[in-house]
Design an enzyme around this catalytic site. Structure first.
Site, PDB file in Angstrom:
ATOM      1  N   LYS A   1       8.325   4.201  -8.944  1.00 25.72           N
ATOM      2  CA  LYS A   1       6.938   3.832  -8.645  1.00 25.72           C
ATOM      3  C   LYS A   1       6.826   2.720  -7.604  1.00 25.72           C
ATOM      4  CE  LYS A   1       4.624   6.172 -10.197  1.00 25.72           C
ATOM      5  NZ  LYS A   1       4.433   7.576  -9.726  1.00 25.72           N
TER       6      LYS A   1
ATOM      7  N   HIS B   1      17.014   6.739  -7.703  1.00 27.74           N
ATOM      8  CA  HIS B   1      16.579   5.498  -8.339  1.00 27.74           C
ATOM      9  C   HIS B   1      17.789   4.709  -8.855  1.00 27.74           C
ATOM     10  CE1 HIS B   1      12.449   6.615  -8.069  1.00 27.74           C
ATOM     11  NE2 HIS B   1      12.464   7.531  -9.007  1.00 27.74           N
TER      12      HIS B   1
ATOM     13  N   SER C   1       1.526   1.352 -12.362  1.00 31.39           N
ATOM     14  CA  SER C   1       1.762   2.713 -11.890  1.00 31.39           C
ATOM     15  C   SER C   1       2.676   3.466 -12.852  1.00 31.39           C
ATOM     16  CB  SER C   1       2.377   2.667 -10.484  1.00 31.39           C
ATOM     17  OG  SER C   1       2.522   3.965  -9.961  1.00 31.39           O
TER      18      SER C   1
END
Length: 304
Positions: free
Chosen positions: A46, A101, A131
């Site tokens: 995010k 990630h 988010s």
């Protein structure tokens, strides 16, 4: 102590989504063969992943830029550790754009040769928290937090996907010299998208005409991405994303945390995060009214 969210599992200190990756797959990534012209987009979740994924795809692939190839982003620039659609990355033609990630210590060791390029995008963590909270409602494979307060505490404790935001950004910042890496902030991209696109072009060694740069900037605006089925993830299968519970691309703004956090929560967040954040070589922007400093020039000196 185990996380509240039992849909996550821990691998080498990091929380992953059960059923979307496996320890065996993660073990194999250490020896994933890196090519010199690979481009990695690495973020904490995010932080602007889809946005940067789209920008890099528009810069790198002419068919993406001129709209002649109707390929979704998840196929154009697949995730390394969450290869849900079994993309055969080793047989992909170059240049490959790969998203991840992962923290610095779990990426393929070939990235340390400093030839393949990494674009690391960071974002102010209060907006990441908000988010992420909304994202949990849409992502089917993880539990939806009962309320914002519960998720707030999970995030502060690092008991969420990708674990601690601070650990992630500290690790990549401290080990930047091991990689060929460009740091960008979500906020500077939001403030001046064209400058950020040119910065990425320069880092990737891509020379686009002024018209082509204009096209990238136009197609990478949040409003245009929201309606581009290649970029907005609406083509993802319903067993992964449930769009009846929200949008994947929600607001795309700076400072939305103020609409969710109480003053007490904001102060508690600062108490937990501030001391370590002040040691990072980045200036964070907390409000759309602020003028974010371009951060990349101060931390990517190894690329000069």
């Amino acid at each position: 102590m185990e996380p509240v969210d039992e849909s996550l599992y821990k691998y080498k200190g990091l929380y992953f989504v059960t059923g979307m990756s496996s320890p065996e797959n993660l073990d194999s990534l250490d020896n994933f063969e890196i090519r010199d012209d690979d481009i990695f987009v690495i973020t904490y979740p995010k932080s602007g992943t889809i946005w940067t994924q789209n920008i890099v795809s528009l810069i790198t692939y002419e068919g993406h830029r001129d709209g002649t190839e109707n390929i979704t982003l998840i196929d154009r620039a697949p995730f390394l550790e969450y290869n849900m659609f079994h993309v055969d990355l080793p047989s992909r033609p170059s240049p490959r754009v790969i998203c991840s990630h992962l923290p610095y210590y779990l990426v393929p060791k070939g990235l340390r040769k400093r030839r393949a390029k990494i674009i690391y995008v960071l974002r102010n963590p209060k907006d990441i928290l908000v988010s992420s909270y909304h994202f949990h409602k849409v992502l089917v494979k993880i539990e939806t937090p009962k309320d914002f307060n519960i998720f707030f505490e999970m995030f502060l404790a690092g008991k969420v996907i990708c674990s601690s935001w601070l650990d992630h950004i500290e690790g990549w910042s401290a080990h930047k010299g091991d990689f060929n890496i460009l740091f960008l902030s979500y906020e500077e991209m939001k403030k001046d998208l064209r400058s950020s696109v040119l910065k990425i072009c320069n880092f990737l060694g891509r020379e686009l005409t002024e018209k082509e740069v204009d096209e990238v900037v136009y197609k990478a605006t949040f409003d245009n991405m929201k309606v581009d089925s290649r970029a907005n993830y609406t083509l993802m299968p319903p067993e992964i994303l449930d769009f009846s519970k929200g949008r994947f691309l929600r607001k795309g703004t700076v400072g939305d945390w103020k609409n969710h956090m109480t003053v007490a929560q904001s102060e508690r967040f600062d108490c937990v995060f501030k001391e370590r954040m002040e040691k990072l070589p980045f200036k964070f922007c907390w409000d759309i009214q602020e003028d974010p400093e371009p951060i990349s020039s101060s931390v990517d000196e190894n690329n000069v």
